[in-house]
Design a protein around this motif. Sequence first.
Motif, mmCIF file in Angstrom:
data_model
loop_
_atom_site.group_PDB
_atom_site.id
_atom_site.type_symbol
_atom_site.label_atom_id
_atom_site.label_comp_id
_atom_site.label_asym_id
_atom_site.label_seq_id
_atom_site.Cartn_x
_atom_site.Cartn_y
_atom_site.Cartn_z
ATOM 1 N N ASP A 45 0.723 -1.135 0.086
ATOM 2 C CA ASP A 45 0.070 -0.004 0.055
ATOM 3 C C ASP A 45 0.850 1.332 0.000
ATOM 4 O O ASP A 45 0.625 2.411 -0.563
ATOM 5 N N ALA A 46 1.984 1.162 0.954
ATOM 6 C CA ALA A 46 2.945 2.298 0.850
ATOM 7 C C ALA A 46 3.493 2.828 -0.558
ATOM 8 O O ALA A 46 3.335 3.900 -1.108
ATOM 9 N N VAL A 47 3.672 1.636 -1.503
ATOM 10 C CA VAL A 47 4.337 1.910 -2.771
ATOM 11 C C VAL A 47 3.362 2.464 -3.570
ATOM 12 O O VAL A 47 3.566 3.353 -4.366
ATOM 13 N N ASP A 48 2.013 1.912 -3.467
ATOM 14 C CA ASP A 48 0.968 2.634 -4.186
ATOM 15 C C ASP A 48 0.790 4.080 -3.788
ATOM 16 O O ASP A 48 0.470 4.834 -4.551
ATOM 17 N N LEU A 49 0.770 4.328 -2.730
ATOM 18 C CA LEU A 49 0.672 5.559 -2.003
ATOM 19 C C LEU A 49 1.777 6.585 -2.398
ATOM 20 O O LEU A 49 1.688 7.950 -3.079
ATOM 21 N N LEU A 50 3.157 6.090 -2.536
ATOM 22 C CA LEU A 50 4.241 6.720 -3.239
ATOM 23 C C LEU A 50 3.802 7.166 -4.697
ATOM 24 O O LEU A 50 4.141 8.307 -5.153
ATOM 25 N N ILE A 51 3.277 6.118 -5.397
ATOM 26 C CA ILE A 51 2.895 6.564 -6.790
ATOM 27 C C ILE A 51 2.145 7.577 -7.063
ATOM 28 O O ILE A 51 1.998 8.430 -7.889
ATOM 29 N N LYS A 52 1.097 7.512 -5.947
ATOM 30 C CA LYS A 52 -0.189 8.675 -6.024
ATOM 31 C C LYS A 52 0.622 9.972 -5.543
ATOM 32 O O LYS A 52 0.043 10.947 -6.310
ATOM 33 N N LEU A 53 1.522 10.005 -4.836
ATOM 34 C CA LEU A 53 2.182 11.146 -4.254
ATOM 35 C C LEU A 53 2.999 11.592 -5.691
ATOM 36 O O LEU A 53 2.938 13.033 -5.604
#
Length: 86
Positions: A45-53
Amino acid sequence: MSSTMSKEEILDWMRKVLQEQFEIPAARVTREANLYQDLDIDSIDAVDLLIKLKQLTGKPISPEVFKQVRTVGDVVDAVHAHLQES
């Protein structure tokens, strides 16, 4: 994305993304909420959030920076600082 985005605007964006992507109720997304313990964000999830950021800011945020964050407020502060560097 504007480099003048306020911390409140970043927090609102975080609420929206966490609700849409991870089905976390917006009311749970507070500056004090721990990403991992309170919101059940895992490493994927953290990687997905980084992509969104990256989509939000228009440039990647270093994974090293992201390893330092623990709370939603930490993310907001990191994104705000990242935008100021632009």
